[in-house]
Design a protein around this motif. Structure first.
Motif, PDB file in Angstrom:
ATOM      1  N   ARG A   1       0.810  -1.215   0.000  1.00  0.00           N
ATOM      2  CA  ARG A   1       0.000   0.000   0.000  1.00  0.00           C
ATOM      3  C   ARG A   1       0.852   1.277   0.000  1.00  0.00           C
ATOM      4  O   ARG A   1       0.345   2.358  -0.292  1.00  0.00           O
ATOM      5  CB  ARG A   1      -0.949  -0.008   1.203  1.00  0.00           C
ATOM      6  N   GLN A   2       2.133   1.136   0.315  1.00  0.00           N
ATOM      7  CA  GLN A   2       3.033   2.277   0.317  1.00  0.00           C
ATOM      8  C   GLN A   2       3.783   2.444  -1.004  1.00  0.00           C
ATOM      9  O   GLN A   2       4.524   3.413  -1.185  1.00  0.00           O
ATOM     10  CB  GLN A   2       4.044   2.149   1.453  1.00  0.00           C
ATOM     11  N   GLN A   3       3.582   1.484  -1.929  1.00  0.00           N
ATOM     12  CA  GLN A   3       4.327   1.512  -3.182  1.00  0.00           C
ATOM     13  C   GLN A   3       3.538   2.225  -4.284  1.00  0.00           C
ATOM     14  O   GLN A   3       2.318   2.326  -4.216  1.00  0.00           O
ATOM     15  CB  GLN A   3       4.673   0.087  -3.628  1.00  0.00           C
ATOM     16  N   SER A   4       4.280   2.666  -5.312  1.00  0.00           N
ATOM     17  CA  SER A   4       3.644   3.414  -6.399  1.00  0.00           C
ATOM     18  C   SER A   4       3.951   2.850  -7.780  1.00  0.00           C
ATOM     19  O   SER A   4       3.434   3.364  -8.772  1.00  0.00           O
ATOM     20  CB  SER A   4       4.078   4.886  -6.343  1.00  0.00           C
ATOM     21  N   PHE A   5       4.799   1.811  -7.876  1.00  0.00           N
ATOM     22  CA  PHE A   5       5.092   1.276  -9.205  1.00  0.00           C
ATOM     23  C   PHE A   5       3.942   0.377  -9.659  1.00  0.00           C
ATOM     24  O   PHE A   5       3.074  -0.015  -8.869  1.00  0.00           O
ATOM     25  CB  PHE A   5       6.435   0.526  -9.224  1.00  0.00           C
ATOM     26  N   ASP A   6       3.942   0.070 -10.937  1.00  0.00           N
ATOM     27  CA  ASP A   6       2.822  -0.661 -11.533  1.00  0.00           C
ATOM     28  C   ASP A   6       2.980  -2.164 -11.303  1.00  0.00           C
ATOM     29  O   ASP A   6       3.900  -2.789 -11.832  1.00  0.00           O
ATOM     30  CB  ASP A   6       2.754  -0.358 -13.038  1.00  0.00           C
TER      31      ASP A   6
ATOM     32  N   ARG B   1      -2.051  -2.760  -6.959  1.00  0.00           N
ATOM     33  CA  ARG B   1      -3.406  -2.285  -7.263  1.00  0.00           C
ATOM     34  C   ARG B   1      -4.441  -2.975  -6.371  1.00  0.00           C
ATOM     35  O   ARG B   1      -5.358  -2.326  -5.857  1.00  0.00           O
ATOM     36  CB  ARG B   1      -3.717  -2.524  -8.747  1.00  0.00           C
ATOM     37  N   LEU B   2      -4.289  -4.268  -6.169  1.00  0.00           N
ATOM     38  CA  LEU B   2      -5.229  -4.985  -5.314  1.00  0.00           C
ATOM     39  C   LEU B   2      -5.172  -4.486  -3.875  1.00  0.00           C
ATOM     40  O   LEU B   2      -6.206  -4.332  -3.211  1.00  0.00           O
ATOM     41  CB  LEU B   2      -4.938  -6.483  -5.350  1.00  0.00           C
ATOM     42  N   SER B   3      -3.967  -4.226  -3.364  1.00  0.00           N
ATOM     43  CA  SER B   3      -3.836  -3.755  -1.982  1.00  0.00           C
ATOM     44  C   SER B   3      -4.480  -2.400  -1.785  1.00  0.00           C
ATOM     45  O   SER B   3      -4.935  -2.078  -0.682  1.00  0.00           O
ATOM     46  CB  SER B   3      -2.354  -3.695  -1.582  1.00  0.00           C
ATOM     47  N   GLN B   4      -4.499  -1.594  -2.838  1.00  0.00           N
ATOM     48  CA  GLN B   4      -5.065  -0.251  -2.730  1.00  0.00           C
ATOM     49  C   GLN B   4      -6.561  -0.228  -2.987  1.00  0.00           C
ATOM     50  O   GLN B   4      -7.252   0.712  -2.594  1.00  0.00           O
ATOM     51  CB  GLN B   4      -4.325   0.689  -3.696  1.00  0.00           C
ATOM     52  N   GLU B   5      -7.049  -1.280  -3.608  1.00  0.00           N
ATOM     53  CA  GLU B   5      -8.480  -1.365  -3.903  1.00  0.00           C
ATOM     54  C   GLU B   5      -9.257  -2.156  -2.854  1.00  0.00           C
ATOM     55  O   GLU B   5     -10.463  -1.948  -2.679  1.00  0.00           O
ATOM     56  CB  GLU B   5      -8.691  -2.031  -5.273  1.00  0.00           C
ATOM     57  N   LEU B   6      -8.572  -3.072  -2.149  1.00  0.00           N
ATOM     58  CA  LEU B   6      -9.252  -4.003  -1.258  1.00  0.00           C
ATOM     59  C   LEU B   6      -8.821  -3.839   0.188  1.00  0.00           C
ATOM     60  O   LEU B   6      -7.684  -3.452   0.465  1.00  0.00           O
ATOM     61  CB  LEU B   6      -8.948  -5.452  -1.689  1.00  0.00           C
ATOM     62  N   GLY B   7      -9.732  -4.137   1.097  1.00  0.00           N
ATOM     63  CA  GLY B   7      -9.359  -4.261   2.488  1.00  0.00           C
ATOM     64  C   GLY B   7      -8.509  -5.501   2.679  1.00  0.00           C
ATOM     65  O   GLY B   7      -8.440  -6.370   1.801  1.00  0.00           O
ATOM     66  N   PHE B   8      -7.876  -5.628   3.845  1.00  0.00           N
ATOM     67  CA  PHE B   8      -6.931  -6.713   4.039  1.00  0.00           C
ATOM     68  C   PHE B   8      -7.558  -8.087   3.852  1.00  0.00           C
ATOM     69  O   PHE B   8      -6.996  -8.953   3.163  1.00  0.00           O
ATOM     70  CB  PHE B   8      -6.286  -6.628   5.423  1.00  0.00           C
ATOM     71  N   CYS B   9      -8.708  -8.343   4.473  1.00  0.00           N
ATOM     72  CA  CYS B   9      -9.309  -9.681   4.405  1.00  0.00           C
ATOM     73  C   CYS B   9      -9.661 -10.065   2.973  1.00  0.00           C
ATOM     74  O   CYS B   9      -9.454 -11.205   2.548  1.00  0.00           O
ATOM     75  CB  CYS B   9     -10.535  -9.764   5.301  1.00  0.00           C
ATOM     76  N   ALA B  10     -10.187  -9.113   2.213  1.00  0.00           N
ATOM     77  CA  ALA B  10     -10.499  -9.394   0.808  1.00  0.00           C
ATOM     78  C   ALA B  10      -9.218  -9.608   0.008  1.00  0.00           C
ATOM     79  O   ALA B  10      -9.170 -10.453  -0.892  1.00  0.00           O
ATOM     80  CB  ALA B  10     -11.306  -8.247   0.221  1.00  0.00           C
ATOM     81  N   PHE B  11      -8.172  -8.877   0.337  1.00  0.00           N
ATOM     82  CA  PHE B  11      -6.891  -8.984  -0.364  1.00  0.00           C
ATOM     83  C   PHE B  11      -6.318 -10.396  -0.247  1.00  0.00           C
ATOM     84  O   PHE B  11      -5.940 -11.007  -1.248  1.00  0.00           O
ATOM     85  CB  PHE B  11      -5.913  -7.955   0.203  1.00  0.00           C
ATOM     86  N   VAL B  12      -6.228 -10.927   0.966  1.00  0.00           N
ATOM     87  CA  VAL B  12      -5.595 -12.246   1.133  1.00  0.00           C
ATOM     88  C   VAL B  12      -6.474 -13.380   0.606  1.00  0.00           C
ATOM     89  O   VAL B  12      -5.996 -14.503   0.444  1.00  0.00           O
ATOM     90  CB  VAL B  12      -5.198 -12.528   2.601  1.00  0.00           C
ATOM     91  N   GLN B  13      -7.753 -13.089   0.312  1.00  0.00           N
ATOM     92  CA  GLN B  13      -8.628 -14.109  -0.267  1.00  0.00           C
ATOM     93  C   GLN B  13      -8.747 -13.988  -1.785  1.00  0.00           C
ATOM     94  O   GLN B  13      -9.393 -14.820  -2.425  1.00  0.00           O
ATOM     95  CB  GLN B  13     -10.021 -14.014   0.352  1.00  0.00           C
ATOM     96  N   HIS B  14      -8.089 -12.969  -2.349  1.00  0.00           N
ATOM     97  CA  HIS B  14      -8.170 -12.792  -3.799  1.00  0.00           C
ATOM     98  C   HIS B  14      -7.410 -13.932  -4.491  1.00  0.00           C
ATOM     99  O   HIS B  14      -6.309 -14.301  -4.075  1.00  0.00           O
ATOM    100  CB  HIS B  14      -7.569 -11.440  -4.199  1.00  0.00           C
ATOM    101  N   PRO B  15      -7.964 -14.497  -5.564  1.00  0.00           N
ATOM    102  CA  PRO B  15      -7.315 -15.635  -6.230  1.00  0.00           C
ATOM    103  C   PRO B  15      -5.870 -15.373  -6.656  1.00  0.00           C
ATOM    104  O   PRO B  15      -5.024 -16.270  -6.573  1.00  0.00           O
ATOM    105  CB  PRO B  15      -8.214 -15.890  -7.446  1.00  0.00           C
ATOM    106  N   GLU B  16      -5.564 -14.152  -7.100  1.00  0.00           N
ATOM    107  CA  GLU B  16      -4.192 -13.861  -7.527  1.00  0.00           C
ATOM    108  C   GLU B  16      -3.218 -13.898  -6.352  1.00  0.00           C
ATOM    109  O   GLU B  16      -2.083 -14.370  -6.485  1.00  0.00           O
ATOM    110  CB  GLU B  16      -4.124 -12.493  -8.213  1.00  0.00           C
TER     111      GLU B  16
END
Length: 221
Positions: A101-106, A111-126
C-alpha cells in the motif's frame, strides 16, 4: 542476497521475512569479495560489480538459489552454507499488504492492496496463487530441482535458530530494526475467520514445515 566466497555462505532473501535486517547485520561484517544484491548501503555500492555477470536468472534482492547459478562454479556454490529467514505466514501477509500500500510502481498486487481491504486482499485468487506458488523451499532450490539449505531461521526465534549460522561464521549477529511500519504487532486483529483460513490453505507447506500457528502472536506479546 549475499554470497560470500571468503566465509563460504550464501544468504537468500525471501520477501517480507526480515531479510533486510539480516542483510544489514551481515554486511556490517562483510569481506571484500562478498557479492551483494539489495538496497542496503554496501549492496548498492557493490551492485556494479555484478552488472556483467552471466547467471541463470534475474539478479536482484530476492534472487533464488537457481537465479544466482553462474556467479561461482556449481561445485563451489553447492559447498556453501546456504540459509534463509522465514516468517509466520499470517504475520508475513499483513506485512506484505502494508508494504504494498506504500508503493507506487505498476504491479497487480499493488493495485489490489489499494483497492481491497486486508481480508479481501488475502482471499483474492491472484494473491492466493502467489502465496501457494512460492513456499520458502522454492527459493532454496537449484534449477535441477535439488534443494540446498543448511538452515531455515525463523524470524521469531532468531537467536536460537541462528546458532548454527553463528557457529559457521565464528561470531554472533543481532538484528537491527529495519523497514518498520506502523502496523499492529499482533496480526490476529487484521483477520476474520475466512481470511485466516485462506492464508492457512495457501501457505500450508510453510506452516507445517516450520510449525507455525495463527496464535503464535500470543508468544510475542
Amino acid at each position: 542476497m549475499i554470497l560470500s566466497p571468503g566465509r563460504r555462505y550464501v544468504f537468500i532473501h525471501i520477501p517480507k521475512t526480515g531479510g533486510t535486517a539480516l542483510a544489514l547485520a551481515l554486511e556490517a561484517r562483510a569481506m571484500a569479495d562478498d557479492m551483494m544484491l539489495g538496497d542496503t548501503p554496501k549492496a548498492l555500492k557493490r551492485r556494479r560489480r555484478l552488472k556483467d555477470a552471466e547467471t541463470r536468472g534475474r539478479l536482484w534482492k530476492h534472487s533464488t538459489l537457481a537465479d544466482i547459478e553462474g556467479l561461482v562454479p556449481e561445485e563451489v556454490l553447492k559447498s556453501f552454507f546456504a540459509f534463509t529467514l522465514v516468517r509466520n505466514p499470517w504475520d508475513r501477509a499483513v506485512s506484505y499488504y502494508h508494504w504494498l500500500r506504500q508503493q507506487s510502481f505498476d504491479h497487480p498486487a499493488i493495485r489490489l492492496s489499494q483497492e481491497l481491504g486486508f481480508c479481501a486482499f488475502v482471499q483474492h485468487p491472484e494473491i492466493i496463487r502467489a502465496f501457494r506458488g512460492s513456499p520458502s523451499r522454492s527459493y532454496m532450490r537449484h534449477a535441477d530441482g535439488s534443494e540446498q539449505c543448511r538452515l531455515y531461521i525463523r524470524l521469531e526465534h532468531f537467536q536460537t535458530d541462528a546458532q548454527p549460522l553463528f557457529d559457521h561464521l565464528g561470531f554472533s549477529l543481532q538484528l537491527p530494526v529495519a523497514n518498520e511500519s506502523g502496523r499492529k504487532r499482533d496480526w490476529r486483529g487484521y483477520y476474520d475467520d475466512a481470511a485466516a483460513e485462506a492464508v492457512a490453505s495457501a501457505c500450508a507447506q510453510d506452516i507445517a514445515q516450520f510449525e507455525y500457528s495463527f496464535n503464535d502472536s500470543l508468544l510475542s506479546r
